[in-house]
Design a protein around this motif. Structure first.
Motif, PDB file in Angstrom:
ATOM      1  N   ILE A 151      49.696  36.360  26.229  1.00 55.82           N
ATOM      2  CA  ILE A 151      50.142  35.583  27.384  1.00 55.82           C
ATOM      3  C   ILE A 151      51.134  34.513  26.944  1.00 55.82           C
ATOM      4  N   ARG A 152      50.873  33.871  25.812  1.00 56.12           N
ATOM      5  CA  ARG A 152      51.795  32.851  25.310  1.00 56.12           C
ATOM      6  C   ARG A 152      53.153  33.460  24.984  1.00 56.12           C
ATOM      7  N   ASN A 153      53.154  34.656  24.407  1.00 51.30           N
ATOM      8  CA  ASN A 153      54.420  35.320  24.105  1.00 51.30           C
ATOM      9  C   ASN A 153      55.192  35.646  25.382  1.00 51.30           C
ATOM     10  N   GLU A 154      54.489  36.091  26.420  1.00 55.19           N
ATOM     11  CA  GLU A 154      55.140  36.362  27.705  1.00 55.19           C
ATOM     12  C   GLU A 154      55.694  35.072  28.314  1.00 55.19           C
ATOM     13  N   MET A 155      54.944  33.975  28.176  1.00 58.90           N
ATOM     14  CA  MET A 155      55.424  32.692  28.677  1.00 58.90           C
ATOM     15  C   MET A 155      56.683  32.256  27.935  1.00 58.90           C
ATOM     16  N   THR A 156      56.693  32.460  26.623  1.00 57.58           N
ATOM     17  CA  THR A 156      57.862  32.098  25.824  1.00 57.58           C
ATOM     18  C   THR A 156      59.075  32.911  26.257  1.00 57.58           C
ATOM     19  N   LEU A 157      58.885  34.199  26.458  1.00 54.50           N
ATOM     20  CA  LEU A 157      59.982  35.055  26.907  1.00 54.50           C
ATOM     21  C   LEU A 157      60.507  34.595  28.266  1.00 54.50           C
ATOM     22  N   SER A 158      59.606  34.281  29.168  1.00 49.59           N
ATOM     23  CA  SER A 158      59.994  33.799  30.488  1.00 49.59           C
ATOM     24  C   SER A 158      60.708  32.453  30.385  1.00 49.59           C
ATOM     25  N   GLU A 159      60.174  31.566  29.568  1.00 52.17           N
ATOM     26  CA  GLU A 159      60.762  30.237  29.392  1.00 52.17           C
ATOM     27  C   GLU A 159      62.193  30.341  28.863  1.00 52.17           C
ATOM     28  N   ILE A 160      62.393  31.140  27.836  1.00 52.31           N
ATOM     29  CA  ILE A 160      63.716  31.276  27.230  1.00 52.31           C
ATOM     30  C   ILE A 160      64.681  31.936  28.218  1.00 52.31           C
ATOM     31  N   SER A 161      64.210  32.918  28.957  1.00 55.75           N
ATOM     32  CA  SER A 161      65.058  33.568  29.960  1.00 55.75           C
ATOM     33  C   SER A 161      65.507  32.567  31.027  1.00 55.75           C
ATOM     34  N   HIS A 162      64.588  31.734  31.487  1.00 51.46           N
ATOM     35  CA  HIS A 162      64.943  30.717  32.474  1.00 51.46           C
ATOM     36  C   HIS A 162      65.903  29.689  31.884  1.00 51.46           C
ATOM     37  N   LEU A 163      65.712  29.316  30.628  1.00 51.31           N
ATOM     38  CA  LEU A 163      66.622  28.361  29.995  1.00 51.31           C
ATOM     39  C   LEU A 163      68.029  28.928  29.871  1.00 51.31           C
ATOM     40  N   ILE A 164      68.133  30.184  29.478  1.00 48.30           N
ATOM     41  CA  ILE A 164      69.443  30.829  29.373  1.00 48.30           C
ATOM     42  C   ILE A 164      70.104  30.869  30.750  1.00 48.30           C
ATOM     43  N   GLY A 165      69.331  31.241  31.765  1.00 49.82           N
ATOM     44  CA  GLY A 165      69.859  31.245  33.130  1.00 49.82           C
ATOM     45  C   GLY A 165      70.311  29.863  33.560  1.00 49.82           C
TER      46      GLY A 165
END
Length: 133
Positions: free
Chosen positions: A57-71
């Motif tokens: 779950i933490r890895n999925e959160m990290t992926l989501s977080e980084i995707s939102h930051l890039i956006g």
């Protein structure tokens, strides 16, 4: 995920202060995400049972977080360009949804990852103490 920067990016913490999170309305945003149709967006970040793999779950959160930051960064650059080329008002109109749809979700993921890290550390302490006795 395969870059050398991923490990550094996976531990970002822009706002650590609980008080500042409350001031900027992150807890209100969390309520909105939890109680509206937004809760259906990323089903991989969900605690369904007690034995849920927190690392996954933490890895999925990290992926989501980084995707939102890039956006957020790309839209912010576009908003700055539009502010100079067209009007400041248009730049602001672009930034408001950008903040709500990209920056706040990223900050929320950071807050949730900190909570998961505490739980994981607590579980690790319990397991290490269990084996000592």
């Amino acid at each position: 995920m395969k870059t050398i920067y991923y490990n550094k990016l996976s531990n970002l913490n822009f706002i650590r202060s609980i008080t500042l999170n409350k001031i900027i309305g992150l807890y209100n945003f969390k309520w909105i995400v939890r109680n509206t149709f937004f809760k259906f967006f990323n089903q991989k970040i969900k605690f369904e049972k007690k034995n849920t793999d927190l690392t996954e779950i933490r890895n999925e959160m990290t992926l989501s977080e980084i995707s939102h930051l890039i956006g957020f960064i790309f839209v912010a650059l576009f908003a700055v360009y539009k502010s100079y080329s067209t009007s400041m008002v248009l730049g602001l109109i672009i930034m408001i949804p950008n903040i709500l749809m990209n920056l706040y979700p990223s900050l929320l993921q950071q807050q949730n990852k900190r909570r998961i890290d505490k739980i994981m550390a607590s579980n690790q302490d319990k397991n290490s103490n269990h084996w000592r006795h």
